[in-house]
Design a protein around this motif. Structure first.
Motif, PDB file in Angstrom:
ATOM      1  N   GLY A  61     123.181  65.482  13.212  1.00  0.00           N
ATOM      2  CA  GLY A  61     124.563  66.226  13.143  1.00  0.00           C
ATOM      3  C   GLY A  61     125.191  65.503  14.158  1.00  0.00           C
ATOM      4  N   GLY A  62     125.248  64.165  14.495  1.00  0.00           N
ATOM      5  CA  GLY A  62     126.061  63.406  14.972  1.00  0.00           C
ATOM      6  C   GLY A  62     125.746  63.555  16.487  1.00  0.00           C
ATOM      7  N   LEU A  63     126.434  62.838  17.461  1.00  0.00           N
ATOM      8  CA  LEU A  63     126.316  62.851  19.108  1.00  0.00           C
ATOM      9  C   LEU A  63     127.098  64.365  19.646  1.00  0.00           C
ATOM     10  CD1 LEU A  63     126.719  59.155  19.722  1.00  0.00           C
ATOM     11  CD2 LEU A  63     124.483  60.139  19.609  1.00  0.00           C
ATOM     12  N   SER A  64     126.068  64.667  20.439  1.00  0.00           N
ATOM     13  CA  SER A  64     126.308  66.033  20.896  1.00  0.00           C
ATOM     14  C   SER A  64     127.298  65.481  22.279  1.00  0.00           C
ATOM     15  CB  SER A  64     125.316  66.904  21.615  1.00  0.00           C
ATOM     16  OG  SER A  64     124.497  66.224  22.550  1.00  0.00           O
ATOM     17  N   VAL A 175     142.471  64.482   8.072  1.00  0.00           N
ATOM     18  CA  VAL A 175     141.838  64.280   6.998  1.00  0.00           C
ATOM     19  C   VAL A 175     140.252  63.992   7.355  1.00  0.00           C
ATOM     20  CG1 VAL A 175     141.023  63.065   4.840  1.00  0.00           C
ATOM     21  CG2 VAL A 175     143.340  63.786   5.148  1.00  0.00           C
ATOM     22  N   PHE A 176     139.922  63.063   8.058  1.00  0.00           N
ATOM     23  CA  PHE A 176     138.581  63.137   8.457  1.00  0.00           C
ATOM     24  C   PHE A 176     137.982  63.931   9.647  1.00  0.00           C
ATOM     25  CE2 PHE A 176     139.403  58.062   7.502  1.00  0.00           C
ATOM     26  CZ  PHE A 176     138.545  58.082   6.830  1.00  0.00           C
ATOM     27  N   ALA A 177     138.934  64.234  10.429  1.00  0.00           N
ATOM     28  CA  ALA A 177     138.209  65.684  11.173  1.00  0.00           C
ATOM     29  C   ALA A 177     138.046  66.808  10.559  1.00  0.00           C
ATOM     30  CB  ALA A 177     139.582  65.782  11.998  1.00  0.00           C
ATOM     31  N   VAL A 178     138.692  67.357   9.445  1.00  0.00           N
ATOM     32  CA  VAL A 178     138.305  68.372   8.346  1.00  0.00           C
ATOM     33  C   VAL A 178     136.934  67.854   7.603  1.00  0.00           C
ATOM     34  CG1 VAL A 178     138.887  69.555   6.540  1.00  0.00           C
ATOM     35  CG2 VAL A 178     140.451  69.017   8.252  1.00  0.00           C
ATOM     36  N   PHE A 179     136.953  66.724   7.247  1.00  0.00           N
ATOM     37  CA  PHE A 179     135.784  66.392   6.378  1.00  0.00           C
ATOM     38  C   PHE A 179     134.476  66.132   7.431  1.00  0.00           C
ATOM     39  CE2 PHE A 179     133.126  63.318   3.671  1.00  0.00           C
ATOM     40  CZ  PHE A 179     133.440  64.024   2.611  1.00  0.00           C
ATOM     41  N   TRP A 180     134.561  65.950   8.531  1.00  0.00           N
ATOM     42  CA  TRP A 180     133.644  65.747   9.607  1.00  0.00           C
ATOM     43  C   TRP A 180     133.143  67.190   9.971  1.00  0.00           C
ATOM     44  CZ3 TRP A 180     133.608  67.471  14.783  1.00  0.00           C
ATOM     45  CH2 TRP A 180     132.471  67.349  15.437  1.00  0.00           C
ATOM     46  N   LEU A 181     134.110  68.160  10.108  1.00  0.00           N
ATOM     47  CA  LEU A 181     133.431  69.508  10.280  1.00  0.00           C
ATOM     48  C   LEU A 181     132.758  69.907   9.218  1.00  0.00           C
ATOM     49  CD1 LEU A 181     136.646  70.989  11.767  1.00  0.00           C
ATOM     50  CD2 LEU A 181     134.584  70.287  12.872  1.00  0.00           C
ATOM     51  N   PHE A 191     129.977  57.299   5.965  1.00  0.00           N
ATOM     52  CA  PHE A 191     130.846  58.152   6.337  1.00  0.00           C
ATOM     53  C   PHE A 191     131.651  57.873   7.678  1.00  0.00           C
ATOM     54  CE2 PHE A 191     132.225  61.761   8.781  1.00  0.00           C
ATOM     55  CZ  PHE A 191     133.409  62.163   8.305  1.00  0.00           C
ATOM     56  N   TYR A 192     130.574  57.599   8.753  1.00  0.00           N
ATOM     57  CA  TYR A 192     131.048  57.345  10.042  1.00  0.00           C
ATOM     58  C   TYR A 192     131.569  55.885  10.071  1.00  0.00           C
ATOM     59  CZ  TYR A 192     128.701  61.693  11.550  1.00  0.00           C
ATOM     60  OH  TYR A 192     128.419  62.808  11.529  1.00  0.00           O
ATOM     61  N   ILE A 193     131.076  54.920   9.265  1.00  0.00           N
ATOM     62  CA  ILE A 193     131.558  53.593   9.021  1.00  0.00           C
ATOM     63  C   ILE A 193     133.036  53.727   8.543  1.00  0.00           C
ATOM     64  CG2 ILE A 193     131.105  51.364   8.163  1.00  0.00           C
ATOM     65  CD1 ILE A 193     128.182  52.111   8.530  1.00  0.00           C
ATOM     66  N   MET A 194     132.942  54.430   7.477  1.00  0.00           N
ATOM     67  CA  MET A 194     134.492  54.172   6.795  1.00  0.00           C
ATOM     68  C   MET A 194     135.417  54.835   7.656  1.00  0.00           C
ATOM     69  SD  MET A 194     133.606  55.134   2.939  1.00  0.00           S
ATOM     70  CE  MET A 194     135.288  55.204   2.618  1.00  0.00           C
ATOM     71  N   VAL A 241     132.085  55.379  15.824  1.00  0.00           N
ATOM     72  CA  VAL A 241     131.304  54.371  15.937  1.00  0.00           C
ATOM     73  C   VAL A 241     129.749  54.589  16.632  1.00  0.00           C
ATOM     74  CG1 VAL A 241     131.053  52.047  17.034  1.00  0.00           C
ATOM     75  CG2 VAL A 241     133.196  52.705  15.966  1.00  0.00           C
ATOM     76  N   GLN A 242     130.029  55.261  17.589  1.00  0.00           N
ATOM     77  CA  GLN A 242     128.622  55.551  18.189  1.00  0.00           C
ATOM     78  C   GLN A 242     127.906  56.382  17.654  1.00  0.00           C
ATOM     79  OE1 GLN A 242     128.202  54.003  21.239  1.00  0.00           O
ATOM     80  NE2 GLN A 242     130.486  53.120  20.649  1.00  0.00           N
ATOM     81  N   THR A 243     128.497  57.365  16.598  1.00  0.00           N
ATOM     82  CA  THR A 243     127.599  58.082  15.827  1.00  0.00           C
ATOM     83  C   THR A 243     127.145  57.403  14.676  1.00  0.00           C
ATOM     84  OG1 THR A 243     129.073  60.130  16.429  1.00  0.00           O
ATOM     85  CG2 THR A 243     127.365  60.507  14.551  1.00  0.00           C
ATOM     86  N   ALA A 244     127.721  56.183  14.252  1.00  0.00           N
ATOM     87  CA  ALA A 244     127.194  55.607  13.085  1.00  0.00           C
ATOM     88  C   ALA A 244     126.165  54.704  13.743  1.00  0.00           C
ATOM     89  CB  ALA A 244     128.346  54.577  12.647  1.00  0.00           C
ATOM     90  N   TYR A 245     126.153  54.207  14.824  1.00  0.00           N
ATOM     91  CA  TYR A 245     125.124  53.540  15.461  1.00  0.00           C
ATOM     92  C   TYR A 245     123.905  54.606  15.432  1.00  0.00           C
ATOM     93  CZ  TYR A 245     127.885  49.709  17.305  1.00  0.00           C
ATOM     94  OH  TYR A 245     128.820  48.790  17.356  1.00  0.00           O
ATOM     95  N   SER A 246     123.880  55.797  15.725  1.00  0.00           N
ATOM     96  CA  SER A 246     122.830  56.554  15.704  1.00  0.00           C
ATOM     97  C   SER A 246     122.216  56.749  14.233  1.00  0.00           C
ATOM     98  CB  SER A 246     122.988  58.091  16.249  1.00  0.00           C
ATOM     99  OG  SER A 246     123.997  58.618  15.366  1.00  0.00           O
TER     100      SER A 246
END
Length: 320
Positions: A61-64, A175-181, A191-194, A241-246
Motif C-alpha cells: 500500500g505504499g509508504l505510510s 492525474v497521478f494523484a487520483v490514479f494513486w488513490l 506505476f511508481y517508477i512512471m 521514488v521511495q515507494t518504488a524502492y519498497s
C-alpha cells in the motif's frame, strides 16, 4: 554540380550544437558525475527503505507517514539522500551550461553502475534478457545524446511557454494523484517508477528554466512561481521514488528514472522550449527511434529483472 566546399559549409552550419557553443561539452562530465552520485544514492536509499519496511512489518500500500518519518533515522537512507543531493548539484551545474535535451539523458549511465552495485548486494546475477534490456536503455539514450549534441541550441523561454509548462505539470500531478488513490493497494513498481519519472522530467525542465531566467536577470513573480512548483514536484516525485524502492529493486527504479525522466524533459524541450528548432527531419526521426528503443528497454527490464523473476526463493539481500 554544387562545389564541395559549399556543401561542406552548409553541412557544418546545420550542426549548430557544440560547433556553435563549445561550452556545451562542459555539461557532459558534470552530468556523468551526477549519474555516479545517483547510482550510489539510489542503492543506499533502497537499503534504508527495505530496513524500515522490515522493522515496521508493513510492506504493501505504499509508504505510510510513520515509515517516511522513520527513514530520517536510517544512516543508509540519509547517506543516499546526501549523494542524491550531490547528484542534483552536478545536474544543475550541467544545465547551467548545456541544453536540457543534451544533459538530461546522460543520467542513463547511472543504470549501468546501479546494475553492477545491485547485483553484488542482492546476489542476483543479471540475466541475458535483463542485460539486453539494459543495453537497449543505454544504447537508445546514447543515440539520443549524440544527435542532441549536434543540433541542440539554447532558446529564450517566454512567459507563455512557462505558463504552458506549469499548466501541464498541474494536470500531470492531479492525474497521478487520483490514479494513486485508486490503485495504491495493488500498484506495482512500474506505476511508481512512471509517476516519478514523468514528474522529475518536469523538475528538470523547471530547473533549467529557472537557471536560464536567473542568468538573464529575469527573476520575477513567474520565476518565483516556478520555484514553488519545482519544490512541490520534487516532494511528490520523492514520495513515488521511495515507494518504488519498497516494491522494486534499485536498478529497476533507476532504469525508469533515467529513461522516462529524460524522455519527458526532452519532449518538453523539443515541443515547448524549441531546443531542437534547427534540427532536420531525420534528426527528429532519430530522436523518436532512440526514445522508443530506450522505453522498450525499461519495459523489458520490468519483465525480466532477476530479482522479480528469480526461480525459487530469492537470496537475502545485504542490509545494514
Amino acid at each position: 554540380m554544387i562545389p564541395l566546399d559549399v556543401s561542406l559549409t552548409d553541412g557544418i552550419d546545420q550542426l549548430v550544437g557544440v560547433f556553435r557553443d563549445p561550452r556545451i561539452l562542459l555539461g557532459i562530465p558534470l552530468a556523468l558525475l551526477g549519474a555516479v552520485f545517483m547510482s550510489f544514492g539510489a542503492q543506499y536509499q533502497h537499503r534504508g527503505v527495505q530496513k524500515v519496511e522490515r522493522l515496521s512489518g508493513k510492506t504493501t500500500g505504499g509508504l505510510s507517514r510513520s515509515q517516511v518519518t522513520s527513514l530520517l533515522t536510517r544512516p543508509s537512507w540519509v547517506a543516499g539522500t546526501i549523494m542524491l543531493g550531490l547528484a542534483i548539484v552536478c545536474q544543475l551545474a550541467a544545465l547551467s551550461v548545456a541544453p536540457l535535451i543534451l544533459v538530461q539523458p546522460l543520467g542513463a549511465i547511472a543504470l549501468v553502475i546501479t546494475t553492477v552495485l545491485n547485483a553484488r548486494v542482492s546476489r542476483h546475477k543479471p540475466t541475458r534478457q535483463s542485460l539486453i534490456a539494459i543495453a537497449a536503455c543505454v544504447g537508445g539514450i546514447f543515440i539520443f545524446v549524440t544527435i542532441a549534441a549536434l543540433f541542440a541550441t539554447e532558446q529564450i523561454v517566454t512567459s507563455r511557454e512557462l505558463l504552458i509548462i506549469l499548466g501541464i505539470l498541474a494536470v500531470v500531478v492531479v492525474v497521478f494523484a487520483v490514479f494513486w488513490l485508486v490503485v495504491r493497494r495493488r500498484a506495482q513498481a512500474l506505476f511508481y517508477i512512471m509517476a516519478a519519472g514523468v514528474i522529475y522530467g518536469f523538475v528538470a525542465t523547471l530547473a533549467k528554466v529557472i537557471i536560464s531566467r536567473i542568468q538573464a536577470g529575469n527573476f520575477e513573480w513567474l520565476t518565483l512561481l516556478c520555484v514553488v512548483a519545482l519544490l512541490g514536484a520534487v516532494a511528490v516525485g520523492a514520495y513515488f521514488v521511495q515507494t518504488a524502492y519498497s516494491v522494486g529493486p534499485p536498478d529497476l527504479v533507476i532504469a525508469g528514472l533515467t529513461v522516462i525522466d529524460p524522455i519527458v524533459a526532452v519532449l518538453i524541450g523539443l515541443s515547448v522550449l524549441g531546443e531542437a528548432s534547427t534540427a532536420p527531419v531525420w534528426a527528429l526521426i532519430g530522436f523518436a527511434i532512440a526514445g522508443a528503443i530506450a522505453t522498450w528497454g525499461v519495459i523489458q527490464l520490468t519483465r525480466h529483472h532477476p530479482q522479480l523473476t528469480a526461480d525459487g526463493k530469492p537470496k537475502k539481500p545485504r542490509v545494514h
